[in-house]
Design a protein around this motif. Structure first.
Motif, PDB file in Angstrom:
ATOM      1  N   PHE A  13       0.810  -1.201  -0.061  1.00 49.94           N
ATOM      2  CA  PHE A  13      -0.111  -0.059   0.037  1.00 49.94           C
ATOM      3  C   PHE A  13       0.924   1.241   0.021  1.00 49.94           C
ATOM      4  N   LEU A  14       2.068   1.310   0.689  1.00 50.66           N
ATOM      5  CA  LEU A  14       2.812   2.515   0.938  1.00 50.66           C
ATOM      6  C   LEU A  14       3.437   2.742  -0.371  1.00 50.66           C
ATOM      7  N   GLN A  15       3.378   1.717  -1.180  1.00 51.89           N
ATOM      8  CA  GLN A  15       4.520   1.958  -2.595  1.00 51.89           C
ATOM      9  C   GLN A  15       3.484   2.855  -3.469  1.00 51.89           C
ATOM     10  N   ARG A  16       2.307   3.220  -3.142  1.00 47.53           N
ATOM     11  CA  ARG A  16       1.309   4.207  -3.827  1.00 47.53           C
ATOM     12  C   ARG A  16       1.791   5.430  -3.721  1.00 47.53           C
ATOM     13  N   PHE A  17       2.546   5.722  -2.669  1.00 44.72           N
ATOM     14  CA  PHE A  17       3.226   7.058  -2.381  1.00 44.72           C
ATOM     15  C   PHE A  17       4.730   7.102  -2.643  1.00 44.72           C
ATOM     16  N   PHE A  18       5.196   6.217  -3.466  1.00 44.96           N
ATOM     17  CA  PHE A  18       6.645   6.176  -3.853  1.00 44.96           C
ATOM     18  C   PHE A  18       7.126   7.364  -4.442  1.00 44.96           C
ATOM     19  N   LEU A  19       6.280   7.752  -5.419  1.00 43.16           N
ATOM     20  CA  LEU A  19       6.718   9.010  -6.268  1.00 43.16           C
ATOM     21  C   LEU A  19       6.613  10.310  -5.572  1.00 43.16           C
ATOM     22  N   THR A  20       5.973  10.394  -4.550  1.00 48.46           N
ATOM     23  CA  THR A  20       5.576  11.710  -3.994  1.00 48.46           C
ATOM     24  C   THR A  20       6.870  12.725  -4.105  1.00 48.46           C
ATOM     25  N   PRO A  21       8.028  12.363  -3.176  1.00 46.33           N
ATOM     26  CA  PRO A  21       8.940  13.254  -3.199  1.00 46.33           C
ATOM     27  C   PRO A  21       9.591  13.682  -4.594  1.00 46.33           C
ATOM     28  N   TYR A  22       9.511  12.697  -5.464  1.00 48.09           N
ATOM     29  CA  TYR A  22      10.211  13.104  -6.871  1.00 48.09           C
ATOM     30  C   TYR A  22       9.169  13.786  -7.479  1.00 48.09           C
ATOM     31  N   ALA A  71      -0.138   8.278  -6.166  1.00 46.98           N
ATOM     32  CA  ALA A  71      -1.198   7.122  -6.031  1.00 46.98           C
ATOM     33  C   ALA A  71      -1.753   6.657  -7.494  1.00 46.98           C
ATOM     34  N   ARG A  72      -2.286   7.877  -8.168  1.00 51.83           N
ATOM     35  CA  ARG A  72      -2.933   7.441  -9.556  1.00 51.83           C
ATOM     36  C   ARG A  72      -1.849   6.808 -10.463  1.00 51.83           C
ATOM     37  N   ILE A  73      -0.791   7.336 -10.609  1.00 54.26           N
ATOM     38  CA  ILE A  73       0.200   6.871 -11.229  1.00 54.26           C
ATOM     39  C   ILE A  73       0.733   5.474 -10.827  1.00 54.26           C
ATOM     40  N   MET A  74       0.944   5.039  -9.775  1.00 53.18           N
ATOM     41  CA  MET A  74       1.309   3.702  -9.339  1.00 53.18           C
ATOM     42  C   MET A  74       0.237   2.776  -9.503  1.00 53.18           C
ATOM     43  N   ASP A  75      -0.939   3.309  -9.478  1.00 49.02           N
ATOM     44  CA  ASP A  75      -2.197   2.347  -9.334  1.00 49.02           C
ATOM     45  C   ASP A  75      -2.409   1.810 -11.203  1.00 49.02           C
ATOM     46  N   ALA A  76      -2.439   2.936 -11.856  1.00 52.51           N
ATOM     47  CA  ALA A  76      -2.291   2.936 -13.216  1.00 52.51           C
ATOM     48  C   ALA A  76      -1.541   2.072 -13.700  1.00 52.51           C
ATOM     49  N   TYR A  87      14.448   4.552 -10.613  1.00 56.92           N
ATOM     50  CA  TYR A  87      13.372   3.830 -10.851  1.00 56.92           C
ATOM     51  C   TYR A  87      11.899   4.584 -10.946  1.00 56.92           C
ATOM     52  N   ALA A  88      12.078   5.803 -10.254  1.00 59.17           N
ATOM     53  CA  ALA A  88      10.679   6.685 -10.202  1.00 59.17           C
ATOM     54  C   ALA A  88      10.756   7.225 -11.524  1.00 59.17           C
ATOM     55  N   ARG A  89      12.130   7.646 -12.284  1.00 66.92           N
ATOM     56  CA  ARG A  89      12.146   8.219 -13.387  1.00 66.92           C
ATOM     57  C   ARG A  89      11.515   7.442 -14.537  1.00 66.92           C
ATOM     58  N   ASN A 131       7.390   6.185 -18.419  1.00 64.09           N
ATOM     59  CA  ASN A 131       6.423   5.249 -18.838  1.00 64.09           C
ATOM     60  C   ASN A 131       4.980   5.740 -18.673  1.00 64.09           C
ATOM     61  N   GLU A 132       4.715   6.612 -17.819  1.00 61.24           N
ATOM     62  CA  GLU A 132       3.243   7.012 -17.690  1.00 61.24           C
ATOM     63  C   GLU A 132       3.027   8.105 -18.660  1.00 61.24           C
ATOM     64  N   ARG A 133       3.981   8.949 -18.949  1.00 58.51           N
ATOM     65  CA  ARG A 133       3.970  10.010 -20.153  1.00 58.51           C
ATOM     66  C   ARG A 133       4.109   9.496 -21.215  1.00 58.51           C
ATOM     67  N   THR A 134       4.983   8.397 -21.523  1.00 54.47           N
ATOM     68  CA  THR A 134       4.811   7.824 -22.952  1.00 54.47           C
ATOM     69  C   THR A 134       4.762   6.366 -22.589  1.00 54.47           C
ATOM     70  N   PRO A 135       3.457   5.720 -22.632  1.00 58.06           N
ATOM     71  CA  PRO A 135       3.044   4.334 -22.293  1.00 58.06           C
ATOM     72  C   PRO A 135       3.976   3.299 -23.187  1.00 58.06           C
TER      73      PRO A 135
END
Length: 267
Positions: A180-189, A207-212, A253-255, A260-264
């Motif tokens: 569950f906490l991995q949903r917020f992995f991207l927050t600081p980046y 959370a949206r990106i990690m779920d998508a 990894y975050a980048r 990937n989210e911006r270029t699927p």
């Protein structure tokens, strides 16, 4: 996916070549601040035991009333010093993941965004504690029941069943909490990428990106792949190499996820 993780870890290692000194300082400086503040807090909290050494001072009414104020001041000082530096450190690694080589002082520039750094620090702790309580509640209840029955002399068979159930619930709870906490992995980046982004929006976007992208499990696997390295840090000195390597790998990894989210279809 395992090939991608390995490739990103190799890239992270290469990005640190020639910058070990900066990464070392970004590890040591926050750690020193944290240890000094905690040592001062422990000293203040345990001052009642020091009355034998300096009974005239630590047993006085003035110190008795001042000690809580000192503890509060140390907690406030910690909240003002550490969060901007921790966010600045993540931002420094984030910039390096795109081969944008910022100076070492870039990490300290985040003191200009003190409010955002403190808000992120507090909200992340709220999320961690709330998620742990949510997913570990069944394990806590089962453990409490087992202890209560043990004190009343319950049978070994009953205690064995409850012990196994509690163990399974603890393992499942820790696993679900971690995922569950991995949903917020991207927050600081996300904040490092856009310093004007509000913390609440960054949490939601992460959370949206990690779920998508369905990357929660993969991100957890990436972090767990560092377990042998982290275990070696009981010898202390390896942490000077492992922690910068881990933080740079997380930034890469975050980048990768955001690209990937911006270029699927990159993952």
């Amino acid at each position: 996916m395992s090939h991608t993780r390995a490739h990103l870890k190799v890239r992270a290692k290469s990005l640190l070549i020639g910058n070990g000194g900066k990464a070392f300082l970004l590890l040591v400086i926050p750690s020193c601040f944290s240890m000094l503040l905690r040592a001062a807090g422990l000293f203040t909290a345990s001052s009642g035991r020091l009355t034998q050494l300096l009974p005239g001072f630590f047993s006085s009414d003035g110190w008795r009333y001042a000690a809580p104020a000192v503890l509060f001041a140390l907690a406030l000082l910690s909240l003002l010093i550490l969060p901007p530096l921790l966010l600045g450190r993540d931002a420094w690694y984030w910039q390096r993941s795109a081969r944008e080589y910022r100076p070492f002082t870039y990490a300290f520039s985040w003191y200009r965004r003190l409010g955002r750094a403190v808000t992120l620090y507090l909200m992340r702790w709220v999320v961690r504690i709330a998620s742990a309580l949510l997913f570990l509640a069944p394990a806590l209840v089962c453990t409490g029941i087992a202890l209560a029955l043990y004190s009343r002399g319950a049978s070994v068979y009953t205690l064995a069943i409850l012990g196994c159930a509690a163990g399974a619930l603890w393992i499942a709870g820790i696993g679900f909490t971690t995922l569950f906490l991995q949903r917020f992995f991207l927050t600081p980046y996300l904040i490092a990428d856009d310093p004007q982004l509000r913390v609440r929006d960054a949490l939601r976007e992460s959370a949206r990106i990690m779920d998508a992208c369905m990357m929660r499990g993969s991100t957890a696997k990436m972090k767990l792949s560092f377990f042998p390295w982290i275990a070696s840090c009981i010898f202390i000195f390896p942490i000077l190499y492992v922690y910068p390597y881990y933080k740079q790998s997380c930034a890469c990894y975050a980048r990768h996820i955001l690209n990937n989210e911006r270029t699927p279809k990159l993952i």
